[in-house]
Design an enzyme around this catalytic site. Structure first.
Site, short mmCIF file in Angstrom:
data_model
loop_
_atom_site.label_atom_id
_atom_site.label_comp_id
_atom_site.label_asym_id
_atom_site.label_seq_id
_atom_site.Cartn_x
_atom_site.Cartn_y
_atom_site.Cartn_z
N TYR A 210 -28.56 8.20 72.83
CA TYR A 210 -29.21 8.74 71.74
C TYR A 210 -30.51 9.56 72.06
CZ TYR A 210 -30.86 8.56 66.88
OH TYR A 210 -31.09 8.71 65.87
N GLU B 155 -25.20 6.79 72.71
CA GLU B 155 -25.70 5.33 72.39
C GLU B 155 -26.81 4.87 73.08
OE1 GLU B 155 -21.75 2.86 71.55
OE2 GLU B 155 -22.49 2.91 73.42
N CYS B 156 -27.73 4.45 72.30
CA CYS B 156 -29.02 3.96 72.79
C CYS B 156 -29.92 5.16 73.69
CB CYS B 156 -29.07 2.54 73.32
SG CYS B 156 -30.61 1.65 73.55
N GLY B 157 -29.95 4.80 74.98
CA GLY B 157 -30.14 5.55 75.89
C GLY B 157 -29.92 6.99 75.80
N THR C 153 -26.45 6.66 68.00
CA THR C 153 -26.94 5.31 67.48
C THR C 153 -27.81 4.64 68.50
OG1 THR C 153 -25.07 4.35 68.29
CG2 THR C 153 -24.78 5.15 66.01
#
Length: 436
Positions: free
Chosen positions: A331, A327-329, A427
């Site tokens: 990802y 997720e985010c970082g 994501t």
């Protein structure tokens, strides 16, 4: 029954978090059990709440969560003497389009739960106008009840007197007035406050804030205006499926942004969470079913992550046979490379083709609704996931198969689709709940 309140303000940056932490610690110092919540998607403040109260805090979010989930989450306040919900942004600030049970505004939670609002008002550069603002907020939405206000950063006794008189004329209670006090300001970073776990002196800071607020705010009067609240049995619980039975979860200074209710939901469903630290060059537990890399600040540690060969090779080996999701970082770390704020390119794990850069900052902020084109751990293709995105990275390349069709809160399709390749998925948004 718990004395329950919402701490809100006309805008961000007025002092909601500092007042919430100070009140929580001051009442705890009196021997009361205090339970905090965070209205909205901010995942940093709950850690500060826990530091102040000694009890875990969770997010309640009217855009992403249904009423049953919110009711289930707030049950944790059943044994508390005081319940405080810290708002986000201004009291009525949310998105334009309604989500599951509201727009994400703090006022949604106040009305839904029947908790009155304590407004933090910063009257800098004004006097009687502060009363007009408070009165306008009081009258804007009939279902939201104002308990009173705390003035913050008053310039002088004369300034305080002017504002107090105007508020008295408007029929609004003033619980206290705080002069400027820089020593209790919480450090900031580009995504908001520095995380509580990064501050060795956080306990002393909260203690000083509690002492200062207790000196200037009538704590007993605040409690008298609180609602006497008892939680009602929730018709439904968490709407989050665990991604696996044994979950290898990255957890350190670079990987720490995960919603507390998510971890609780996983554990409540019987999953076991196995922590490991990429910064310590650790690898996912070999017995895990899946690996989950949450967000955080990998851009601050990109050189170290790139040099930790054991972590990178271990994660790639894990992904050959079991799912890995970021997720985010997280990802970004699953991607090919990350360029830091100084323009230095660092090789990441290469499980996905994503390349990101912080050399030219661009803010990505807001709620996200994603319809999965392929499964991720815990959620099947076609699932509608609600989450929140907040980062300053620029996408240089996102070449893999899109993971989902992603919309913002207005329904506009956005470019941050996420990615899938083999057993790796990622994501930019942080998952909050799946639509029922």
């Amino acid at each position: 029954m718990a004395a329950s309140l919402v701490i809100s303000a006309p805008a961000s940056g007025v002092g909601k978090t500092t007042l919430t932490l100070a009140l929580a610690r001051a009442w705890r110092n009196r021997g009361l059990n205090v339970q905090c919540f965070k209205s909205g998607p901010d995942y940093i403040d709950p850690a500060f709440h826990a530091a102040a109260t000694g009890r875990a805090s969770v997010n309640v979010d009217s855009w992403a969560m249904d009423r049953g989930t919110i009711a289930h989450l707030v049950i944790r306040g059943a044994d508390a003497d005081v319940v405080l919900a810290e708002g986000s942004m201004g009291l009525f600030d949310g998105v334009a389009a309604r989500g599951v049970s509201g727009t994400g505004a703090t006022a949604d939670i106040a009305e839904m739960l029947g908790w009155p609002v304590v407004l933090v008002i910063d009257p800098s550069g004004q006097a009687q106008t502060a009363a007009a603002i408070a009165a306008g907020l009081r009258d804007y939405r009939p279902g939201v009840r104002l308990a009173g206000v705390v003035l913050n950063r008053v310039a002088s006794p004369r300034h305080e007197d002017l504002v107090r008189r105007a508020l008295a004329d408007a029929g609004i209670a003033v619980f206290g007035a705080l002069p400027r006090h820089a020593e209790i300001s919480l450090p900031k970073r580009h995504l908001g406050l520095v995380q509580a776990e990064e501050q060795a002196e956080i306990g002393k800071l909260i203690d000083e804030a509690a002492r200062f607020v207790a000196e200037h705010v009538d704590l007993d009067a605040v409690l008298r205006f609180a609602a006497n609240w008892s939680p009602q049995p929730a018709a439904s619980g968490f709407n989050v499926a665990p991604p696996g039975q044994r979950i290898a979860l990255a957890r350190d200074a670079a990987f720490s942004f995960v919603y507390p209710h998510m971890l609780e939901a996983w554990r409540a469903a019987g999953a076991e969470i196995l922590l490991f630290s990429p910064l310590a060059d650790e690898t996912p537990d070999a017995s895990a079913d899946i690996c989950w890399l949450p967000g955080g600040y990998p851009e601050l540690h990109a050189g170290r992550i790139a040099s930790n060969a054991r972590f990178r090779s271990g994660l790639r080996a894990f992904a050959e046979t079991r799912p890995v999701h970021g997720e985010c970082g997280g990802y970004m770390v699953l991607g090919t490379a990350l360029t830091d704020a100084d323009g230095i390119r660092h090789e990441m794990t290469g499980l996905l083709g994503l390349e990101t850069s912080f050399a030219k900052r661009r803010m990505h902020l807001g709620y996200r609704l994603a319809e999965l084109a392929a499964p991720i751990p815990g959620h099947q293709a076609g699932a509608r996931l609600r989450g929140h995105e907040f980062h300053y990275s620029t996408i240089l390349a996102q070449p893999d198969t899109p993971l989902a069709v992603v919309q913002d809160a207005t329904g506009a399709v956005i470019a941050e689709t996420g990615s899938q390749r083999g057993l790796a998925t990622g994501t930019f948004f942080h998952l909050i709940a799946e639509d029922r």
